[in-house]
Structures are given as structure tokens and as C-alpha cells.
Design a protein around this motif. Structure first.
Motif, PDB file in Angstrom:
ATOM      1  N   LYS A 129      77.234  11.500   2.408  1.00 17.56           N
ATOM      2  CA  LYS A 129      77.150  11.602   0.830  1.00 17.56           C
ATOM      3  C   LYS A 129      78.274  10.900   0.105  1.00 17.56           C
ATOM      4  CE  LYS A 129      77.081  15.700  -1.025  1.00 17.56           C
ATOM      5  NZ  LYS A 129      76.606  17.123  -1.297  1.00 17.56           N
ATOM      6  N   VAL A 130      79.701  10.991   0.756  1.00 21.89           N
ATOM      7  CA  VAL A 130      80.764  10.261   0.013  1.00 21.89           C
ATOM      8  C   VAL A 130      80.629   9.087   0.087  1.00 21.89           C
ATOM      9  CG1 VAL A 130      83.073  10.313   0.018  1.00 21.89           C
ATOM     10  CG2 VAL A 130      82.211  12.617  -0.022  1.00 21.89           C
ATOM     11  N   GLN A 131      80.334   8.564   1.336  1.00 18.89           N
ATOM     12  CA  GLN A 131      80.188   6.984   1.581  1.00 18.89           C
ATOM     13  C   GLN A 131      79.098   6.467   0.754  1.00 18.89           C
ATOM     14  OE1 GLN A 131      79.862   6.819   5.838  1.00 18.89           O
ATOM     15  NE2 GLN A 131      82.133   6.895   6.254  1.00 18.89           N
ATOM     16  N   ASP A 132      78.012   7.104   0.548  1.00 21.39           N
ATOM     17  CA  ASP A 132      77.030   6.700  -0.173  1.00 21.39           C
ATOM     18  C   ASP A 132      77.325   6.420  -1.702  1.00 21.39           C
ATOM     19  OD1 ASP A 132      75.282   6.278   2.095  1.00 21.39           O
ATOM     20  OD2 ASP A 132      74.079   8.082   1.654  1.00 21.39           O
ATOM     21  N   MET A 148      79.895 -10.620   4.527  1.00 20.90           N
ATOM     22  CA  MET A 148      79.242 -11.125   6.135  1.00 20.90           C
ATOM     23  C   MET A 148      80.698 -10.782   6.745  1.00 20.90           C
ATOM     24  SD  MET A 148      76.942 -12.566   7.443  1.00 20.90           S
ATOM     25  CE  MET A 148      76.491 -13.643   8.772  1.00 20.90           C
ATOM     26  N   LEU A 149      81.918 -11.210   6.663  1.00 20.58           N
ATOM     27  CA  LEU A 149      82.961 -10.859   7.464  1.00 20.58           C
ATOM     28  C   LEU A 149      83.000  -9.503   7.832  1.00 20.58           C
ATOM     29  CD1 LEU A 149      85.189 -12.348   8.843  1.00 20.58           C
ATOM     30  CD2 LEU A 149      86.470 -11.854   6.989  1.00 20.58           C
ATOM     31  N   ASP A 150      83.069  -8.438   6.991  1.00 20.98           N
ATOM     32  CA  ASP A 150      82.996  -7.209   7.321  1.00 20.98           C
ATOM     33  C   ASP A 150      81.965  -6.617   8.562  1.00 20.98           C
ATOM     34  OD1 ASP A 150      85.219  -6.884   5.658  1.00 20.98           O
ATOM     35  OD2 ASP A 150      83.811  -5.891   3.817  1.00 20.98           O
ATOM     36  N   GLU A 151      80.705  -7.143   8.309  1.00 18.53           N
ATOM     37  CA  GLU A 151      79.831  -6.887   9.633  1.00 18.53           C
ATOM     38  C   GLU A 151      80.145  -7.345  10.795  1.00 18.53           C
ATOM     39  OE1 GLU A 151      76.031  -8.248   8.060  1.00 18.53           O
ATOM     40  OE2 GLU A 151      76.015  -7.212   6.472  1.00 18.53           O
ATOM     41  N   GLN A 152      80.887  -8.459  10.649  1.00 13.00           N
ATOM     42  CA  GLN A 152      81.304  -9.016  12.313  1.00 13.00           C
ATOM     43  C   GLN A 152      82.511  -8.140  12.697  1.00 13.00           C
ATOM     44  OE1 GLN A 152      82.070 -13.056  11.086  1.00 13.00           O
ATOM     45  NE2 GLN A 152      79.994 -13.585  11.269  1.00 13.00           N
ATOM     46  N   LEU A 153      83.351  -7.413  11.874  1.00 12.14           N
ATOM     47  CA  LEU A 153      84.571  -6.862  12.105  1.00 12.14           C
ATOM     48  C   LEU A 153      84.248  -5.433  12.652  1.00 12.14           C
ATOM     49  CD1 LEU A 153      87.141  -8.114   9.467  1.00 12.14           C
ATOM     50  CD2 LEU A 153      87.022  -8.727  11.998  1.00 12.14           C
ATOM     51  N   TYR A 154      83.341  -4.767  12.002  1.00 16.36           N
ATOM     52  CA  TYR A 154      83.087  -3.514  12.165  1.00 16.36           C
ATOM     53  C   TYR A 154      81.916  -3.248  12.944  1.00 16.36           C
ATOM     54  CZ  TYR A 154      87.093  -2.993   9.028  1.00 16.36           C
ATOM     55  OH  TYR A 154      88.369  -3.286   8.615  1.00 16.36           O
ATOM     56  N   PRO A 155      81.650  -2.007  13.695  1.00 17.07           N
ATOM     57  CA  PRO A 155      80.278  -2.011  14.354  1.00 17.07           C
ATOM     58  C   PRO A 155      79.441  -1.197  13.211  1.00 17.07           C
ATOM     59  CG  PRO A 155      81.975  -0.475  15.368  1.00 17.07           C
ATOM     60  CD  PRO A 155      82.613  -1.667  14.346  1.00 17.07           C
ATOM     61  N   LYS A 156      78.060  -1.401  13.626  1.00 17.48           N
ATOM     62  CA  LYS A 156      77.461  -0.729  12.581  1.00 17.48           C
ATOM     63  C   LYS A 156      77.411   0.737  12.780  1.00 17.48           C
ATOM     64  CE  LYS A 156      72.265  -0.779  11.467  1.00 17.48           C
ATOM     65  NZ  LYS A 156      70.783  -1.249  11.445  1.00 17.48           N
ATOM     66  N   GLN A 157      77.575   1.616  11.661  1.00 18.89           N
ATOM     67  CA  GLN A 157      77.499   2.941  11.777  1.00 18.89           C
ATOM     68  C   GLN A 157      76.305   3.634  12.585  1.00 18.89           C
ATOM     69  OE1 GLN A 157      78.210   4.856   8.022  1.00 18.89           O
ATOM     70  NE2 GLN A 157      78.612   6.679   8.866  1.00 18.89           N
ATOM     71  N   MET A 158      76.430   4.602  13.169  1.00 16.47           N
ATOM     72  CA  MET A 158      75.154   5.241  13.669  1.00 16.47           C
ATOM     73  C   MET A 158      74.396   6.019  12.801  1.00 16.47           C
ATOM     74  SD  MET A 158      75.548   8.443  16.831  1.00 16.47           S
ATOM     75  CE  MET A 158      76.940   7.944  17.044  1.00 16.47           C
ATOM     76  N   SER A 159      73.220   6.154  12.770  1.00 13.84           N
ATOM     77  CA  SER A 159      72.364   6.862  11.888  1.00 13.84           C
ATOM     78  C   SER A 159      72.546   8.348  11.965  1.00 13.84           C
ATOM     79  CB  SER A 159      70.862   6.717  12.111  1.00 13.84           C
ATOM     80  OG  SER A 159      70.471   7.071  13.312  1.00 13.84           O
TER      81      SER A 159
END
Length: 162
Positions: free
Chosen positions: A154-157, A1-12
Motif C-alpha cells: 500500500k505504501v509502495q503504491d 529502463m535502467l532500474d528494471e535491469q538492476l532490480y529483480p521484479k517484485q513477487m506478486s
């Protein structure tokens, strides 16, 4: 939960393809105008308007602006074509080849609908060389950008699944 607040959502990935195409069309269209301005090429980016627009306004500042918009739209389409067909292929040469294919498409296949582009064999050598180089650089930009993001995703997934 904390990570989602610190980092913006990645662009599709598809949105990244859209922005790559948009920026590529505007940037390389501007480079094309500069090459035309300095007489490296006889072909102005305004030729994209010639089949559809009447009047001399298309050769003025408004024509240049609208041409840039059209180039951006065509570039977005080209980026999605690259995404659909070549995104999985690694290496810079596929982008260069994509640019050469686009050059051949414009100067051979679509040439009859653009009255501002003489047949290829009637163009000056400077125009041919400059145009091929611009298309190859454009293809490299689109291809490398899309392939890089594809490999990164691909690497991130793979890391997220472990």
C-alpha cells in the motif's frame, strides 16, 4: 529502463501469500513434531492422515513426510483465507485470534473426523496449552506476514502514484 535491469521484479502479493502459507505449514508442522517428540503434546501432526489413509505406514517416516505435505497444503489454504478476510486489519492480535479460531476449528468442529485427537476435555493440560500456543504462534506468523506485506504494498503504491 535502467532500474528494471538492476532490480529483480517484485513477487506478486498472491505469490507471497502462497509462500507464507507453505513455509508456515512446514515450519510450524515441524515444531509440532518436535513438541510431540518431547511429549509436550499427545497430538501428532500425523493425525491429518488418519481419516484418509489405511495401514500403519502413516506412523513411520513416510507418514511424517506426507503429513508435512498435507499440513503445507492446508496452511496455504489458511493463508489465503486470512488474505481474503483479514489482510486489511492492522495489529498482531488479529493473527493471534486467527490462530485461536483455527485451534477451535480443529479441536471442536473437526474433532470427530480425526480419531487420533481425543475430545478437548479428555486431553492433558500440557497438550491443550502446547496446542493453543502453537496455533496462536502459527496464526501470528501468517497474520503478521500477510498484513506487513499488505501495508508495504500500500505504501509502495502510494509512493509510485505521487
Amino acid at each position: 529502463m535502467l532500474d528494471e535491469q538492476l532490480y529483480p521484479k517484485q513477487m506478486s502479493f498472491l505469490m507471497m501469500v502462497f509462500w507464507t502459507g507453505l513455509f508456515g505449514g512446514i515450519f510450524w508442522g515441524a515444531i509440532g513434531y518436535i513438541a510431540y517428540f518431547f511429549n509436550f503434546t499427545e497430538v501428532s501432526p500425523n493425525v491429518i492422515l488418519e481419516p484418509w489413509a489405511l495401514g500403519n505406514w502413516k506412523y513411520g517416516w513416510l507418514g511424517k513426510l506426507i503429513s508435512m505435505v498435507f499440513l503445507a497444503i492446508v496452511s496455504i489454504i489458511a493463508a489465503f483465507v486470512y488474505y481474503a478476510v483479514l489482510r486489511k486489519l492492522k495489529g498482531i492480535w488479529f493473527g493471534v485470534g486467527f490462530g485461536i479460531i483455527l485451534f477451535l476449528l480443529v479441536f471442536f468442529v473437526l474433532n470427530p473426523i480425526f480419531p487420533g485427537i481425543k475430545p478437548l476435555l479428555e486431553l492433558k493440560r500440557d497438550t491443550i496449552i502446547t496446542s493453543i500456543c502453537l496455533y496462536m504462534l502459527y496464526g501470528t506468523f501468517i497474520g503478521y506476514s500477510i498484513n506487513y506485506e499488505y501495508e508495504l504494498n500500500k505504501v509502495q503504491d502510494k509512493e509510485a502514484s505521487t
